[in-house]
Design a protein around this motif. Structure first.
Motif, PDB file in Angstrom:
ATOM      1  N   TYR A  30       3.305   1.935  -1.928  1.00 10.30           N
ATOM      2  CA  TYR A  30       3.460   2.398  -3.307  1.00 10.30           C
ATOM      3  C   TYR A  30       2.233   3.191  -3.727  1.00 10.30           C
ATOM      4  O   TYR A  30       2.344   4.250  -4.338  1.00 10.30           O
ATOM      5  CB  TYR A  30       3.697   1.244  -4.288  1.00 10.30           C
ATOM      6  CG  TYR A  30       3.783   1.766  -5.697  1.00 10.30           C
ATOM      7  CD1 TYR A  30       4.969   2.312  -6.176  1.00 10.30           C
ATOM      8  CD2 TYR A  30       2.664   1.817  -6.523  1.00 10.30           C
ATOM      9  CE1 TYR A  30       5.046   2.870  -7.443  1.00 10.30           C
ATOM     10  CE2 TYR A  30       2.734   2.366  -7.788  1.00 10.30           C
ATOM     11  CZ  TYR A  30       3.921   2.896  -8.238  1.00 10.30           C
ATOM     12  OH  TYR A  30       3.989   3.460  -9.491  1.00 10.30           O
ATOM     13  N   GLU A  31       1.051   2.674  -3.421  1.00  7.66           N
ATOM     14  CA  GLU A  31      -0.173   3.360  -3.818  1.00  7.66           C
ATOM     15  C   GLU A  31      -0.295   4.725  -3.129  1.00  7.66           C
ATOM     16  O   GLU A  31      -0.764   5.687  -3.740  1.00  7.66           O
ATOM     17  CB  GLU A  31      -1.391   2.501  -3.509  1.00  7.66           C
ATOM     18  CG  GLU A  31      -1.489   1.276  -4.395  1.00  7.66           C
ATOM     19  CD  GLU A  31      -2.751   0.514  -4.140  1.00  7.66           C
ATOM     20  OE1 GLU A  31      -3.817   0.966  -4.595  1.00  7.66           O
ATOM     21  OE2 GLU A  31      -2.671  -0.536  -3.475  1.00  7.66           O
ATOM     22  N   TRP A  43       8.587   1.541  -9.157  1.00  6.86           N
ATOM     23  CA  TRP A  43       7.618   1.043 -10.140  1.00  6.86           C
ATOM     24  C   TRP A  43       8.117  -0.155 -10.934  1.00  6.86           C
ATOM     25  O   TRP A  43       7.401  -1.163 -11.042  1.00  6.86           O
ATOM     26  CB  TRP A  43       7.132   2.155 -11.072  1.00  6.86           C
ATOM     27  CG  TRP A  43       6.252   1.580 -12.140  1.00  6.86           C
ATOM     28  CD1 TRP A  43       6.499   1.551 -13.474  1.00  6.86           C
ATOM     29  CD2 TRP A  43       5.025   0.872 -11.960  1.00  6.86           C
ATOM     30  NE1 TRP A  43       5.482   0.883 -14.140  1.00  6.86           N
ATOM     31  CE2 TRP A  43       4.566   0.444 -13.226  1.00  6.86           C
ATOM     32  CE3 TRP A  43       4.265   0.531 -10.843  1.00  6.86           C
ATOM     33  CZ2 TRP A  43       3.400  -0.268 -13.411  1.00  6.86           C
ATOM     34  CZ3 TRP A  43       3.092  -0.193 -11.028  1.00  6.86           C
ATOM     35  CH2 TRP A  43       2.674  -0.579 -12.293  1.00  6.86           C
ATOM     36  N   LEU A  55       2.065   7.031  -4.876  1.00  5.71           N
ATOM     37  CA  LEU A  55       1.502   7.356  -6.181  1.00  5.71           C
ATOM     38  C   LEU A  55       0.428   8.435  -6.052  1.00  5.71           C
ATOM     39  O   LEU A  55       0.417   9.413  -6.811  1.00  5.71           O
ATOM     40  CB  LEU A  55       0.912   6.103  -6.830  1.00  5.71           C
ATOM     41  CG  LEU A  55       0.175   6.303  -8.158  1.00  5.71           C
ATOM     42  CD1 LEU A  55       1.120   6.835  -9.230  1.00  5.71           C
ATOM     43  CD2 LEU A  55      -0.474   4.995  -8.592  1.00  5.71           C
ATOM     44  N   GLU A  56      -0.464   8.288  -5.087  1.00  2.72           N
ATOM     45  CA  GLU A  56      -1.535   9.271  -4.909  1.00  2.72           C
ATOM     46  C   GLU A  56      -0.980  10.633  -4.498  1.00  2.72           C
ATOM     47  O   GLU A  56      -1.473  11.669  -4.946  1.00  2.72           O
ATOM     48  CB  GLU A  56      -2.567   8.782  -3.896  1.00  2.72           C
ATOM     49  CG  GLU A  56      -3.401   7.628  -4.395  1.00  2.72           C
ATOM     50  CD  GLU A  56      -4.137   7.932  -5.693  1.00  2.72           C
ATOM     51  OE1 GLU A  56      -4.685   9.050  -5.829  1.00  2.72           O
ATOM     52  OE2 GLU A  56      -4.166   7.054  -6.571  1.00  2.72           O
ATOM     53  N   LEU A 103      -8.152   5.098  -2.154  1.00  2.00           N
ATOM     54  CA  LEU A 103      -7.584   3.772  -1.897  1.00  2.00           C
ATOM     55  C   LEU A 103      -8.495   2.866  -1.070  1.00  2.00           C
ATOM     56  O   LEU A 103      -8.122   1.730  -0.782  1.00  2.00           O
ATOM     57  CB  LEU A 103      -6.222   3.910  -1.200  1.00  2.00           C
ATOM     58  CG  LEU A 103      -5.150   4.666  -1.980  1.00  2.00           C
ATOM     59  CD1 LEU A 103      -3.847   4.691  -1.193  1.00  2.00           C
ATOM     60  CD2 LEU A 103      -4.947   4.066  -3.360  1.00  2.00           C
ATOM     61  N   ILE A 139       0.830  -1.205   0.000  1.00  2.08           N
ATOM     62  CA  ILE A 139       0.000   0.000   0.000  1.00  2.08           C
ATOM     63  C   ILE A 139       0.867   1.259   0.000  1.00  2.08           C
ATOM     64  O   ILE A 139       0.437   2.312  -0.455  1.00  2.08           O
ATOM     65  CB  ILE A 139      -1.014  -0.005   1.178  1.00  2.08           C
ATOM     66  CG1 ILE A 139      -2.127   1.038   0.974  1.00  2.08           C
ATOM     67  CG2 ILE A 139      -0.314   0.283   2.498  1.00  2.08           C
ATOM     68  CD1 ILE A 139      -3.078   0.711  -0.117  1.00  2.08           C
TER      69      ILE A 139
END
Length: 161
Positions: free
Chosen positions: A55-56, A126, A59-60, A78, A53
Motif C-alpha cells: 500500500y505504501e 484505503w 501511495l508513493e 519508506l 508495504i
C-alpha cells in the motif's frame, strides 16, 4: 489509558539504570510490531495485497503523479532497503499494479507508474487498510495517545537520518 509523565514511566519500571529505558523502547516497539503486523496483514491479504508495504509503495507512486516516481525516492521515503523494494516492485508489477521504465543511463534508475488496475487497487484498498488499523489499534489506545506516539516517532525518524 492516560499518558504518564516521564517520572511516572521511570517509576513504573524501577530500573536501576535509567538508560535501560532506551532498550525498553526498542524491545517494546519490536514486540508491538510482531503482535499487530500479522493482524493488519491478514486483512490486506484478503483483498489481494500480500504485504502492507505494498500500500505504501502504491501511495508513493501515486504521489508522483503522471510523471511517475523514481524508485530511489520511494526507497528513501519508506526507509526500505533497495533489495527489498526491488522484490516488492517485481511482485507488484507481476500482479499488474505497476509498470516501470528504465532511464536511459542504464538499469540503475527506474521510474515507477501505477497501472489503471494499480490505481483502482490503491483507492479501493484505503478504506480496508484504514478499517484494519482502526480495528487493531482502536481498542489499545486513544486518539490523543496515538497522536502523541506518532509525534514522538516522527521526531525519532527525523533524528535518525
Amino acid at each position: 489509558m492516560t499518558i504518564p509523565t516521564p517520572q511516572e514511566a521511570r517509576d513504573f519500571f524501577s530500573d536501576g539504570d535509567p538508560q535501560v529505558g532506551l532498550n525498553r523502547a526498542w524491545f517494546n516497539l519490536m514486540r508491538l510490531h510482531r503482535n499487530l503486523y500479522p493482524k493488519i496483514a491478514k486483512t490486506l491479504r484478503a483483498h489481494g495485497i500480500n504485504d502492507p508495504i505494498w500500500y505504501e509503495i502504491l501511495l508513493e507512486i501515486d504521489r508522483g503523479g503522471p510523471g511517475g516516481r523514481l524508485m530511489g525516492q520511494i526507497e528513501a521515503q519508506l526507509y526500505l532497503p533497495q533489495y527489498a523494494l526491488s522484490r516488492h516492485v517485481g511482485r507488484l508489477e507481476k500482479a499488474g499494479y505497476i509498470r516501470r521504465e528504465f532511464i536511459a543511463d542504464g538499469r540503475r534508475k527506474q521510474l515507477l507508474f501505477l497501472t489503471p488496475e494499480g490505481k483502482r487497487k490503491h483507492y479501493e484498498l484505503w478504506p480496508v487498510y484504514h478499517g484494519a488499523m482502526q480495528d487493531v489499534l482502536g481498542p489499545l489506545t486513544s486518539v490523543d495517545e496515538a497522536y502523541v506516539l506518532s509525534r514522538l516517532l516522527v521526531g525519532m525518524l527525523a533524528n535518525a537520518e
